[in-house]
Design a protein around this motif. Structure first.
Motif, mmCIF file in Angstrom:
data_model
loop_
_atom_site.group_PDB
_atom_site.id
_atom_site.type_symbol
_atom_site.label_atom_id
_atom_site.label_comp_id
_atom_site.label_asym_id
_atom_site.label_seq_id
_atom_site.Cartn_x
_atom_site.Cartn_y
_atom_site.Cartn_z
ATOM 1 N N SER A 143 10.740 -14.614 -5.333
ATOM 2 C CA SER A 143 9.838 -13.666 -4.691
ATOM 3 C C SER A 143 8.393 -14.162 -4.782
ATOM 4 O O SER A 143 7.681 -14.225 -3.774
ATOM 5 C CB SER A 143 9.974 -12.300 -5.366
ATOM 6 O OG SER A 143 9.058 -11.383 -4.845
ATOM 7 N N ARG A 150 -2.589 -0.157 9.916
ATOM 8 C CA ARG A 150 -3.967 -0.290 9.473
ATOM 9 C C ARG A 150 -4.283 -1.679 8.937
ATOM 10 O O ARG A 150 -5.441 -2.050 8.778
ATOM 11 C CB ARG A 150 -4.255 0.746 8.381
ATOM 12 C CG ARG A 150 -5.746 1.007 8.178
ATOM 13 C CD ARG A 150 -5.968 1.977 7.047
ATOM 14 N NE ARG A 150 -5.405 3.298 7.307
ATOM 15 C CZ ARG A 150 -4.315 3.773 6.722
ATOM 16 N NH1 ARG A 150 -3.668 3.038 5.858
ATOM 17 N NH2 ARG A 150 -3.875 4.978 7.007
ATOM 18 N N LEU A 151 -3.232 -2.458 8.651
ATOM 19 C CA LEU A 151 -3.415 -3.753 7.997
ATOM 20 C C LEU A 151 -4.408 -4.639 8.723
ATOM 21 O O LEU A 151 -4.219 -5.010 9.864
ATOM 22 C CB LEU A 151 -2.077 -4.485 7.895
ATOM 23 C CG LEU A 151 -1.266 -4.190 6.645
ATOM 24 C CD1 LEU A 151 -0.032 -5.063 6.603
ATOM 25 C CD2 LEU A 151 -2.103 -4.380 5.407
ATOM 26 N N PHE A 194 11.329 -6.351 9.597
ATOM 27 C CA PHE A 194 10.792 -7.249 8.565
ATOM 28 C C PHE A 194 10.310 -6.461 7.367
ATOM 29 O O PHE A 194 10.522 -6.862 6.219
ATOM 30 C CB PHE A 194 9.649 -8.076 9.158
ATOM 31 C CG PHE A 194 8.919 -8.915 8.158
ATOM 32 C CD1 PHE A 194 9.464 -10.099 7.692
ATOM 33 C CD2 PHE A 194 7.694 -8.513 7.652
ATOM 34 C CE1 PHE A 194 8.794 -10.874 6.754
ATOM 35 C CE2 PHE A 194 7.013 -9.283 6.727
ATOM 36 C CZ PHE A 194 7.573 -10.469 6.274
ATOM 37 N N TYR A 195 9.699 -5.306 7.618
ATOM 38 C CA TYR A 195 9.223 -4.470 6.522
ATOM 39 C C TYR A 195 10.319 -3.544 5.997
ATOM 40 O O TYR A 195 10.047 -2.666 5.182
ATOM 41 C CB TYR A 195 8.007 -3.651 6.955
ATOM 42 C CG TYR A 195 6.742 -4.458 7.025
ATOM 43 C CD1 TYR A 195 6.082 -4.830 5.861
ATOM 44 C CD2 TYR A 195 6.204 -4.854 8.233
ATOM 45 C CE1 TYR A 195 4.919 -5.578 5.907
ATOM 46 C CE2 TYR A 195 5.039 -5.601 8.294
ATOM 47 C CZ TYR A 195 4.403 -5.960 7.126
ATOM 48 O OH TYR A 195 3.251 -6.704 7.176
ATOM 49 N N ALA A 207 8.051 8.541 3.365
ATOM 50 C CA ALA A 207 7.701 7.152 3.065
ATOM 51 C C ALA A 207 7.572 6.355 4.357
ATOM 52 O O ALA A 207 6.704 5.497 4.494
ATOM 53 C CB ALA A 207 8.738 6.528 2.149
ATOM 54 N N GLY A 243 4.153 6.955 5.779
ATOM 55 C CA GLY A 243 3.121 6.292 4.990
ATOM 56 C C GLY A 243 3.105 4.800 5.229
ATOM 57 O O GLY A 243 2.045 4.196 5.434
ATOM 58 N N MET A 244 4.291 4.201 5.237
ATOM 59 C CA MET A 244 4.344 2.755 5.395
ATOM 60 C C MET A 244 3.932 2.323 6.790
ATOM 61 O O MET A 244 3.240 1.315 6.960
ATOM 62 C CB MET A 244 5.738 2.230 5.061
ATOM 63 C CG MET A 244 6.033 2.287 3.570
ATOM 64 S SD MET A 244 7.483 1.329 3.114
ATOM 65 C CE MET A 244 6.979 -0.320 3.565
ATOM 66 N N ASP A 273 0.291 2.374 7.038
ATOM 67 C CA ASP A 273 -0.261 1.201 6.358
ATOM 68 C C ASP A 273 -0.139 -0.048 7.228
ATOM 69 O O ASP A 273 -1.077 -0.831 7.354
ATOM 70 C CB ASP A 273 0.468 0.975 5.023
ATOM 71 C CG ASP A 273 -0.110 1.855 3.921
ATOM 72 O OD1 ASP A 273 -1.194 2.422 4.130
ATOM 73 O OD2 ASP A 273 0.525 1.955 2.860
ATOM 74 N N ILE A 274 1.037 -0.229 7.822
ATOM 75 C CA ILE A 274 1.261 -1.411 8.650
ATOM 76 C C ILE A 274 0.295 -1.444 9.824
ATOM 77 O O ILE A 274 -0.268 -2.488 10.164
ATOM 78 C CB ILE A 274 2.724 -1.439 9.157
ATOM 79 C CG1 ILE A 274 3.682 -1.685 7.983
ATOM 80 C CG2 ILE A 274 2.909 -2.500 10.230
ATOM 81 C CD1 ILE A 274 5.143 -1.526 8.334
ATOM 82 N N LEU A 279 5.734 -15.513 -1.770
ATOM 83 C CA LEU A 279 4.380 -15.008 -1.575
ATOM 84 C C LEU A 279 3.366 -16.150 -1.602
ATOM 85 O O LEU A 279 2.448 -16.204 -0.777
ATOM 86 C CB LEU A 279 4.038 -13.980 -2.659
ATOM 87 C CG LEU A 279 4.906 -12.722 -2.699
ATOM 88 C CD1 LEU A 279 4.344 -11.717 -3.696
ATOM 89 C CD2 LEU A 279 5.016 -12.086 -1.333
ATOM 90 N N ASN A 325 17.277 3.064 4.844
ATOM 91 C CA ASN A 325 17.545 4.030 3.787
ATOM 92 C C ASN A 325 16.245 4.464 3.124
ATOM 93 O O ASN A 325 16.001 4.235 1.952
ATOM 94 C CB ASN A 325 18.480 3.394 2.760
ATOM 95 C CG ASN A 325 19.195 4.458 1.954
ATOM 96 O OD1 ASN A 325 19.062 5.646 2.235
ATOM 97 N ND2 ASN A 325 19.928 4.039 0.961
ATOM 98 N N ILE A 326 15.409 5.095 3.909
ATOM 99 C CA ILE A 326 14.093 5.499 3.433
ATOM 100 C C ILE A 326 13.701 6.749 4.196
ATOM 101 O O ILE A 326 13.916 6.856 5.389
ATOM 102 C CB ILE A 326 13.075 4.357 3.656
ATOM 103 C CG1 ILE A 326 11.718 4.715 3.096
ATOM 104 C CG2 ILE A 326 12.974 3.998 5.102
ATOM 105 C CD1 ILE A 326 10.720 3.593 3.280
ATOM 106 N N GLY A 327 13.172 7.712 3.476
ATOM 107 C CA GLY A 327 12.932 9.022 4.073
ATOM 108 C C GLY A 327 11.760 9.043 5.024
ATOM 109 O O GLY A 327 11.032 8.070 5.170
#
Lengths: 234, 234
Positions: free
Chosen positions: B166, B94-95, B63-64, B84, B87-88, B91-92, B170, B79-81
């Motif tokens: 978008s 810790r939400l 989903f993220y 990142a 970090g993400m 964050d998830i 939200l 497709n993300i290193g």
DNA sequence: AAATTAAATCTGGTTAACCAAATCAAATAG
DNA sequence: CTATTTGATTTGGTTAACCAGATTTAATTT
């Protein structure tokens, strides 16, 4: 009932079909807040779909706060009337996949706000994380390397410093889509990244100095190129 | 491994545990974008949890946008290193659940933007739906009835008219939480609803006349009381 | 007849067996 | 040796059986 047209892989179609059926059921039976939906088994039977399909649809409506499942008891209509229920379900069914332009538009909006709030609320710990992200970004760029990830982490650090977990979540949700589109459209070129160091530094300083107006202004500058790009494509 | 502490109902804990394990796995094995994760079965075995728990965790990361499942093939790193990704995921994990104040703050931000965009982009069809929602709201209020739902639908109609799917999404996501909190805190009183008719009418007119500045201003007026409330509670 | 208890039934959640497509390996044909 | 085919295996997805707690019904007791 046009279910036979829908192929197995078109999961979205099945889910939307079930959601619309649930909406019709709520309307027809005049279900009000707190009323109980039929059991998952009877629904899957009535709609001629698998129970897991029904569960997914219910979970989606639960995500949007329209239903509430209670274990060993049932699924209940949330504390929201039939009118709002209809409106929201129709919206959910109509939701298209956001286009890149809309995403960038939303991102800029969120970033302007988070930067301003971060300037007002950032803790020393927030500042420390932002500085680390900033340094990692600078080092990569100066070495001529790709720094999309570090750029992203800097912006997420700002979102975290905003102290608004709701905004933080929204940023997290739209971020991955942004990244993939950035890479697809080749938005971030080398030159941009170089000028980006100073822009990031300016944003950081504004937040450090607790100057919300300047923070917002510097973010605006940072996204100016992007803004133009966003309004030119397609 | 502190799994035995976690009770069955604390699903969130299990999911976060699995997510952190997947993060560690990606770090330890240096998985890069496009690399394949171990199969769901082997993961559930390795982490000593059920396969469905693993599936839920993977779906959340999907989903993220951090993972991508392909049927009969495997689950792949997006497709993300790795930087990142870390970090993400942090964050998830810790939400926190957003508090009401953060929600209202976010809602006002979104509404100001959607009203402005709606003034710029609204179609005649958008206008028609907004007018219907407005009339339904006025009628209920004038008859002394509760009109929370109609109020909501008016604001959602604005979001739709903004032409930004978008932003629309939200708004939909934060709306249900807003409603339940409104009712819990008794935010909307009778007097407010009465003055609300004129405020809604003003917003509608500004959007109809395609005046973005006025639209934003009228929304600001509409939320002024709410703003004060929001900054006073707790 | 009312109150209490016990058993049967329903519920959402969980687990395990099953499926078909995709992948991989080895065997076969050229 | 290469290319192709074929069969076995692995994959995420799906289905059905199972679980424990909640609910309802019926029986029993007072």
């Amino acid at each position: 009932m046009k279910l036979e047209v829908i192929s197995k892989s078109e999961n979205k179609e099945v889910q939307n079909f079930i959601i619309s059926q649930i909406r019709d059921l709520i309307n027809y039976k005049n279900l009000e807040p707190g009323d109980k939906l039929p059991s998952e088994r009877s629904l899957s039977d009535k709609f001629s779909v698998s129970r897991s399909n029904v569960r997914e649809a219910i979970q989606k409506l639960e995500f949007y706060g329209l239903l509430k499942s209670i274990p060993q008891s049932g699924t209940f209509v949330a504390n929201i009337g039939v009118i709002a229920m209809n409106g929201m379900i129709d919206d959910i069914l109509r939701l298209e996949k956001p286009d890149f332009k809309a995403l960038v538009e939303t991102r800029i909006l969120l970033e302007l706000k988070t930067a301003r709030l971060a300037a007002l609320r950032r803790t020393d710990e927030d500042l420390k994380q932002m500085r680390e992200a900033l340094e990692a970004y600078s080092e990569k760029v100066l070495n001529g390397k790709d720094a999309v990830q570090e750029d992203l982490l800097f912006h997420l650090a700002i979102a975290k410093a905003s102290g608004n977990s709701s905004l933080n979540t929204l940023m997290l949700m739209i971020t991955p889509e942004i990244i993939t589109n950035f890479e697809k459209h080749h938005v971030c070129d080398k030159g941009m990244a170089r000028s980006g160091i100073q822009e990031h530094q300016d944003i950081f300083n504004a937040i450090k100095n607790q100057n919300p107006v300047e923070a917002k202004e510097k973010v605006k500058v940072h996204f100016k190129m992007l803004y133009q790009y966003c309004y030119n494509i397609e």
